[in-house]
Design a protein around this motif. Structure first.
Motif, PDB file in Angstrom:
ATOM      1  N   PRO A   1      -2.877  -5.728 -18.674  1.00  0.00           N
ATOM      2  CA  PRO A   1      -1.725  -4.694 -19.164  1.00  0.00           C
ATOM      3  C   PRO A   1      -0.412  -4.728 -18.153  1.00  0.00           C
ATOM      4  CG  PRO A   1      -3.538  -3.401 -17.955  1.00  0.00           C
ATOM      5  CD  PRO A   1      -3.922  -5.000 -18.128  1.00  0.00           C
ATOM      6  N   SER A   2       0.560  -4.091 -18.930  1.00  0.00           N
ATOM      7  CA  SER A   2       1.710  -3.657 -18.031  1.00  0.00           C
ATOM      8  C   SER A   2       1.409  -2.600 -17.371  1.00  0.00           C
ATOM      9  CB  SER A   2       2.853  -3.474 -18.966  1.00  0.00           C
ATOM     10  OG  SER A   2       2.702  -2.241 -19.738  1.00  0.00           O
ATOM     11  N   ILE A   3       1.978  -2.146 -16.113  1.00  0.00           N
ATOM     12  CA  ILE A   3       1.817  -1.091 -15.167  1.00  0.00           C
ATOM     13  C   ILE A   3       3.094  -0.445 -14.823  1.00  0.00           C
ATOM     14  CG2 ILE A   3       0.842  -0.282 -13.034  1.00  0.00           C
ATOM     15  CD1 ILE A   3      -1.347  -1.382 -14.639  1.00  0.00           C
ATOM     16  N   SER A   4       3.269   0.736 -15.157  1.00  0.00           N
ATOM     17  CA  SER A   4       4.511   1.485 -14.948  1.00  0.00           C
ATOM     18  C   SER A   4       4.578   1.952 -13.421  1.00  0.00           C
ATOM     19  CB  SER A   4       4.770   2.474 -16.096  1.00  0.00           C
ATOM     20  OG  SER A   4       3.785   3.730 -15.713  1.00  0.00           O
ATOM     21  N   PRO A   5       5.751   2.352 -12.829  1.00  0.00           N
ATOM     22  CA  PRO A   5       5.793   2.800 -11.621  1.00  0.00           C
ATOM     23  C   PRO A   5       5.074   4.115 -11.453  1.00  0.00           C
ATOM     24  CG  PRO A   5       8.068   2.178 -12.255  1.00  0.00           C
ATOM     25  CD  PRO A   5       7.103   1.994 -13.595  1.00  0.00           C
ATOM     26  N   SER A   6       4.778   4.984 -12.627  1.00  0.00           N
ATOM     27  CA  SER A   6       3.980   6.191 -12.541  1.00  0.00           C
ATOM     28  C   SER A   6       2.650   6.003 -12.215  1.00  0.00           C
ATOM     29  CB  SER A   6       4.276   7.297 -13.614  1.00  0.00           C
ATOM     30  OG  SER A   6       3.976   6.517 -15.018  1.00  0.00           O
ATOM     31  N   GLN A   7       1.998   4.756 -12.626  1.00  0.00           N
ATOM     32  CA  GLN A   7       0.594   4.608 -12.732  1.00  0.00           C
ATOM     33  C   GLN A   7       0.056   4.349 -11.347  1.00  0.00           C
ATOM     34  OE1 GLN A   7       1.207   1.627 -16.376  1.00  0.00           O
ATOM     35  NE2 GLN A   7      -1.106   2.364 -16.111  1.00  0.00           N
ATOM     36  N   PRO A   8      -1.066   4.774 -10.980  1.00  0.00           N
ATOM     37  CA  PRO A   8      -1.752   4.465  -9.574  1.00  0.00           C
ATOM     38  C   PRO A   8      -1.818   3.192  -9.212  1.00  0.00           C
ATOM     39  CG  PRO A   8      -3.251   5.342 -11.017  1.00  0.00           C
ATOM     40  CD  PRO A   8      -2.110   5.489 -11.831  1.00  0.00           C
ATOM     41  N   GLU A   9      -2.117   2.321 -10.391  1.00  0.00           N
ATOM     42  CA  GLU A   9      -2.238   0.718  -9.953  1.00  0.00           C
ATOM     43  C   GLU A   9      -0.949   0.166  -9.523  1.00  0.00           C
ATOM     44  OE1 GLU A   9      -5.243   2.149 -13.258  1.00  0.00           O
ATOM     45  OE2 GLU A   9      -3.009   2.611 -12.911  1.00  0.00           O
ATOM     46  N   TYR A  10      -0.061   0.781  -9.690  1.00  0.00           N
ATOM     47  CA  TYR A  10       1.462   0.115  -9.086  1.00  0.00           C
ATOM     48  C   TYR A  10       1.276  -0.356  -7.645  1.00  0.00           C
ATOM     49  CZ  TYR A  10       6.767  -0.310  -9.746  1.00  0.00           C
ATOM     50  OH  TYR A  10       7.804  -0.686 -10.109  1.00  0.00           O
ATOM     51  N   ILE A  11       0.413   0.324  -6.938  1.00  0.00           N
ATOM     52  CA  ILE A  11       0.449  -0.063  -5.442  1.00  0.00           C
ATOM     53  C   ILE A  11      -1.147  -0.625  -5.345  1.00  0.00           C
ATOM     54  CG2 ILE A  11       2.647   1.108  -4.750  1.00  0.00           C
ATOM     55  CD1 ILE A  11       0.773   3.246  -3.527  1.00  0.00           C
ATOM     56  N   PHE A  12      -1.499  -0.889  -4.155  1.00  0.00           N
ATOM     57  CA  PHE A  12      -2.700  -1.168  -3.920  1.00  0.00           C
ATOM     58  C   PHE A  12      -3.485   0.011  -3.159  1.00  0.00           C
ATOM     59  CE2 PHE A  12      -3.409  -6.235  -3.311  1.00  0.00           C
ATOM     60  CZ  PHE A  12      -2.893  -6.279  -4.631  1.00  0.00           C
ATOM     61  N   PRO A  13      -4.709   0.294  -3.395  1.00  0.00           N
ATOM     62  CA  PRO A  13      -5.376   1.314  -2.743  1.00  0.00           C
ATOM     63  C   PRO A  13      -5.883   1.179  -1.357  1.00  0.00           C
ATOM     64  CG  PRO A  13      -7.033   0.250  -4.319  1.00  0.00           C
ATOM     65  CD  PRO A  13      -5.563  -0.465  -4.337  1.00  0.00           C
ATOM     66  N   ILE A  14      -6.106   2.049  -0.567  1.00  0.00           N
ATOM     67  CA  ILE A  14      -6.645   1.902   0.834  1.00  0.00           C
ATOM     68  C   ILE A  14      -7.982   1.420   0.764  1.00  0.00           C
ATOM     69  CG2 ILE A  14      -6.902   2.913   3.075  1.00  0.00           C
ATOM     70  CD1 ILE A  14      -4.277   4.531   2.838  1.00  0.00           C
TER      71      ILE A  14
ATOM     72  N   TYR B   1       1.077  -1.063   0.103  1.00  0.00           N
ATOM     73  CA  TYR B   1      -0.104   0.019  -0.129  1.00  0.00           C
ATOM     74  C   TYR B   1       0.768   1.111  -0.106  1.00  0.00           C
ATOM     75  CZ  TYR B   1      -3.602  -3.232   1.370  1.00  0.00           C
ATOM     76  OH  TYR B   1      -4.628  -4.428   1.285  1.00  0.00           O
ATOM     77  N   GLY B   2       2.282   1.213   0.010  1.00  0.00           N
ATOM     78  CA  GLY B   2       3.003   2.381  -0.195  1.00  0.00           C
ATOM     79  C   GLY B   2       3.887   2.439  -1.253  1.00  0.00           C
ATOM     80  N   GLN B   3       4.342   3.724  -1.608  1.00  0.00           N
ATOM     81  CA  GLN B   3       5.180   3.573  -2.747  1.00  0.00           C
ATOM     82  C   GLN B   3       6.493   3.000  -2.246  1.00  0.00           C
ATOM     83  OE1 GLN B   3       4.817   4.747  -5.964  1.00  0.00           O
ATOM     84  NE2 GLN B   3       2.507   5.493  -5.435  1.00  0.00           N
ATOM     85  N   PRO B   4       7.165   2.460  -3.241  1.00  0.00           N
ATOM     86  CA  PRO B   4       8.664   2.013  -3.023  1.00  0.00           C
ATOM     87  C   PRO B   4       9.377   2.786  -2.576  1.00  0.00           C
ATOM     88  CG  PRO B   4       7.969   1.133  -5.236  1.00  0.00           C
ATOM     89  CD  PRO B   4       6.882   2.302  -4.739  1.00  0.00           C
ATOM     90  N   TYR B   5      10.244   2.536  -1.364  1.00  0.00           N
ATOM     91  CA  TYR B   5      11.080   3.375  -0.606  1.00  0.00           C
ATOM     92  C   TYR B   5      12.023   3.891  -1.216  1.00  0.00           C
ATOM     93  CZ  TYR B   5      14.206   4.697   3.013  1.00  0.00           C
ATOM     94  OH  TYR B   5      15.286   5.618   3.851  1.00  0.00           O
ATOM     95  N   VAL B   6      12.547   3.251  -2.436  1.00  0.00           N
ATOM     96  CA  VAL B   6      13.734   3.747  -3.114  1.00  0.00           C
ATOM     97  C   VAL B   6      13.242   4.823  -4.169  1.00  0.00           C
ATOM     98  CG1 VAL B   6      15.045   1.520  -3.294  1.00  0.00           C
ATOM     99  CG2 VAL B   6      13.227   1.883  -4.923  1.00  0.00           C
ATOM    100  N   LYS B   7      11.823   5.105  -4.244  1.00  0.00           N
ATOM    101  CA  LYS B   7      11.325   6.034  -5.142  1.00  0.00           C
ATOM    102  C   LYS B   7      11.713   7.510  -4.628  1.00  0.00           C
ATOM    103  CE  LYS B   7       7.096   8.220  -6.829  1.00  0.00           C
ATOM    104  NZ  LYS B   7       5.536   8.132  -6.737  1.00  0.00           N
ATOM    105  N   ASP B   8      11.849   7.716  -3.611  1.00  0.00           N
ATOM    106  CA  ASP B   8      12.114   9.076  -2.733  1.00  0.00           C
ATOM    107  C   ASP B   8      12.610   8.613  -1.490  1.00  0.00           C
ATOM    108  OD1 ASP B   8       9.887   8.311  -1.526  1.00  0.00           O
ATOM    109  OD2 ASP B   8       8.406   9.894  -2.615  1.00  0.00           O
ATOM    110  N   ALA B   9      13.281   7.917  -1.126  1.00  0.00           N
ATOM    111  CA  ALA B   9      13.873   7.752   0.291  1.00  0.00           C
ATOM    112  C   ALA B   9      12.867   7.601   1.433  1.00  0.00           C
ATOM    113  CB  ALA B   9      15.021   8.457   0.418  1.00  0.00           C
ATOM    114  N   GLY B  10      11.611   7.226   0.997  1.00  0.00           N
ATOM    115  CA  GLY B  10      10.727   6.985   1.889  1.00  0.00           C
ATOM    116  C   GLY B  10       9.890   8.218   2.145  1.00  0.00           C
TER     117      GLY B  10
END
Length: 457
Positions: free
Chosen positions: A433-446, A143-152
């Motif tokens: 479909p493929s899902i890129s890191p910029s798409q909202p589907e990249y992580i689960f919604p709350i 449910y969270g963006q990857p830590y490496v995206k922006d150092a958390g």
């Protein structure tokens, strides 16, 4: 003799299973029951007992969906999940149940310091912190963006650190991804020094947290955070400097000579660092059973364009025997117990070795990375030789290790996070479909249930 008896106590004995707040920590047996309850919460079919692993795998490219059933993960597979989806709710709610169970143990031990011996209380506290850390790791990687995206720095999830027995404290804002990881590591570091080195049986060493369990999980957490030097430091605590690689302290964790052993004849070998043990009293069946989904009901077949069809996984590899084919497709048989009593793997020693190998590759130690990679591959395919082009640069070796992870951990719930922690696009498969890191589907919604109950989100 009769005057020494308490008539009220005799006529109204306290039931051992009572859950009243003032009773659950009143005797050592009741305290132990609360500790066991934490592990039972982890073993929920909607969590580490099956569904969490399945959802992680089907998000990736390795499986094709046959039945379009939203109750067996279709939304997750097809990336059509939304806040109202069943898949959004199951992991969220089951993980927070496990967290609350751990918090209640932590709170209860503090409020009742004299019920169990101090050493026992310290161990139980450490186990609770491990359970809480593991559950939060599962949540934040979904449910969270990857830590490496922006150092958390991205918004994460609510960080609940106190037990709740009512809805009074439902409202809690999100902590950042970084704050959640900070708490995970704090819990794990504190648990490491207080947990026992080993237990008295192989079953307990597999199903209950000991010191090596925490260290193994830390290698996964640091790898997810992109902190490769820390992965090496942690791995070296339980991986010897030379082959045969094994843990030199605590439980003698090591690879088994034959991978088939750990998925058929012995679920409690030293390779299985932490697993969810299933018994006839609490097994998971039906729509949350990983064996049902992948094998019995054939909900998901192996994608011939995924790792199953990759030329780097030849038929000579023993791991390729963990499948079966029929007229509808090819299916994973790692979980083949007909009554769904397979232990569900959470941490295996082969993962520690490949975590270490990847971190070594990314920090420039190609020799160590290649050595550890070969140990895992040659356990299942002794004659295989990696092409020079696959291992001679840090980037090439890292990619080869990621491919090896797809083979070794197929169906064990690591694929989604391996993609996300490397900020890779989730590949397409079938009609998905493929899902890129910029798409909202990249992580689960709350899920909507949390949004309705927590006004501070």
């Amino acid at each position: 003799m009769f005057t020494a008896c308490d008539e009220k106590e005799l006529l109204n004995p306290l039931p051992e299973t009572t859950l009243q707040a003032d009773l659950v920590f009143s005797t050592p047996s009741r305290v132990l029951a609360q500790v066991n309850g934490m592990y039972s919460a982890l073993k929920s079919g909607n969590f580490l007992g099956g569904r969490y692993l399945m959802l992680n795998d089907i998000r990736g490219e390795e499986f094709l969906n046959r039945l379009n059933n939203i109750f067996t993960g279709y939304d997750a597979w097809n990336h059509t999940i939304n806040s109202g989806s069943n898949d959004a709710l199951t992991t969220w709610s089951s993980a927070y149940v496990a967290i609350n169970s751990a918090n209640l143990v932590i709170d209860g031990l503090a409020a009742n310091p004299d019920v169990v011996p101090a050493a026992t209380a310290a161990q139980y506290l450490a186990e609770a912190k491990f359970v809480r850390a593991l559950a939060y790791y599962c949540l934040i990687t979904f449910y969270g963006q990857p830590y490496v995206k922006d150092a958390g720095a991205s918004p994460g999830i609510p960080l609940r650190l106190q037990g709740q027995m009512t809805s009074e404290n439902n409202n809690l804002k999100k902590s950042t991804v970084g704050e959640v990881y900070t708490q995970i590591l704090k819990d794990l570091n504190e648990a490491e020094v207080a947990l026992p080195l080993t237990y008295t049986t192989a079953l307990l060493n597999t199903s209950r947290a000991h010191r090596n369990t925490v260290i193994a999980l830390k290698t996964r957490v640091y790898l997810t955070m992109g902190m490769n030097s820390q992965v090496v430091t942690e791995a070296q605590k339980i991986v010897s400097a030379t082959a045969p690689f094994r843990a030199s302290t605590g439980v003698a964790n090591a690879l088994q000579p034959n991978i088939l052993t750990i998925f058929s004849s012995d679920y409690t070998t030293t390779e299985s660092i932490f697993s969810m043990p299933m018994t006839a009293l609490d097994y998971v069946s039906g729509q949350s059973s990983i064996g049902y989904e992948f094998n019995t009901n054939q909900e998901y077949s192996l994608n011939p364009s995924g790792i199953y069809g990759d030329p780097s996984w030849p038929a000579t590899d023993a791991r390729k025997t963990l499948v079966r084919s029929n007229t509808t497709g090819t299916y994973l048989t790692k979980y083949k117990n007909p009554t769904f009593l397979d232990y569900v793997p959470v941490l295996r020693y082969s993962e520690v070795l490949l975590n270490y190998a990847e971190a070594a590759a990314k920090t420039g130690d190609l020799a160590k990375g290649i050595e550890l990679l070969n140990v895992v591959r040659k356990r299942s395919d002794a004659s295989y030789v990696f092409p020079a082009t696959a291992i001679t640069t840090p980037a090439a070796l890292t990619n080869t290790i990621l491919v090896e992870r797809r083979i070794e951990f197929l169906g064990e719930g690591l694929r989604s996070n391996d993609l996300l922690r490397n900020m890779l696009t989730i590949p397409s498969k079938g009609v998905s479909p493929s899902i890129s890191p910029s798409q909202p589907e990249y992580i689960f919604p709350i899920p909507n249930a949390e949004i309705s109950a927590n006004k501070d989100l």
